[in-house]
Design an enzyme around this catalytic site. Structure first.
Site, PDB file in Angstrom:
ATOM      1  N   HIS A 164       2.282   1.708  -3.164  1.00 41.22           N
ATOM      2  CA  HIS A 164       1.401   1.913  -4.481  1.00 41.22           C
ATOM      3  C   HIS A 164       1.382   3.022  -5.097  1.00 41.22           C
ATOM      4  O   HIS A 164       1.335   4.237  -4.216  1.00 41.22           O
ATOM      5  CB  HIS A 164       0.045   1.269  -3.910  1.00 41.22           C
ATOM      6  CG  HIS A 164      -1.015   1.172  -5.354  1.00 41.22           C
ATOM      7  ND1 HIS A 164      -1.371   2.095  -5.918  1.00 41.22           N
ATOM      8  CD2 HIS A 164      -1.146  -0.020  -5.908  1.00 41.22           C
ATOM      9  CE1 HIS A 164      -1.978   1.438  -6.861  1.00 41.22           C
ATOM     10  NE2 HIS A 164      -2.014   0.405  -6.753  1.00 41.22           N
TER      11      HIS A 164
ATOM     12  N   TYR B 148       0.946  -1.075   0.172  1.00 39.56           N
ATOM     13  CA  TYR B 148      -0.010   0.164  -0.109  1.00 39.56           C
ATOM     14  C   TYR B 148       0.815   1.247   0.126  1.00 39.56           C
ATOM     15  O   TYR B 148       0.707   2.326  -0.780  1.00 39.56           O
ATOM     16  CB  TYR B 148      -0.847  -0.113   1.098  1.00 39.56           C
ATOM     17  CG  TYR B 148      -1.483   1.127   1.588  1.00 39.56           C
ATOM     18  CD1 TYR B 148      -2.635   1.885   0.892  1.00 39.56           C
ATOM     19  CD2 TYR B 148      -1.208   1.691   2.966  1.00 39.56           C
ATOM     20  CE1 TYR B 148      -3.135   2.790   1.533  1.00 39.56           C
ATOM     21  CE2 TYR B 148      -1.637   3.069   3.378  1.00 39.56           C
ATOM     22  CZ  TYR B 148      -2.603   3.534   2.508  1.00 39.56           C
ATOM     23  OH  TYR B 148      -3.222   4.635   3.311  1.00 39.56           O
TER      24      TYR B 148
END
Length: 110
Positions: free
Chosen positions: A82, A79
């Site tokens: 990303h 995450y």
């Protein structure tokens, strides 16, 4: 497994206080942008947010709580790296007066 291991649900908590100049409309846009990450970041499984409603007055100036759920600590790493999160963070972080981030593995007492 020791705390911080890769297996099991991990919660990512962000406590935030926004700068005074952030308008309610801008805040709404930012929260919608944060919530939209759950649809584009595969490792992000859920997102919830809220504002402080405590009567204890121990918030230390933090006004908002953002909670993201991941399947593992590796999922949080994915995450953070990303491109959609990086792009969002570049917009979100500059409007914060202060922030506190904690990642934890929910544990029951049995």
């Amino acid at each position: 497994m020791a705390a911080g291991g890769g297996d099991g649900v991990v919660k990512h908590l962000l406590l935030a206080r926004f700068k005074d100049e952030v308008t309610p409309e801008r805040l709404d846009q930012l929260i919608r942008g944060y919530a939209a990450l759950v649809d584009v970041v595969p490792s992000m499984k859920a997102f919830h947010w809220g504002t402080d409603v405590s009567i204890e007055n121990m918030h230390q100036g933090f006004t908002h709580v953002f909670e993201s759920t991941f399947e593992s600590t590796e999922g949080i790493k994915e995450y953070i790296e990303h491109p959609a999160h990086v792009q969002f963070a570049n917009v979100f972080l500059p409007v914060l007066e202060k922030a506190l981030i904690i990642d934890y593995k929910p544990t029951s007492v049995n």
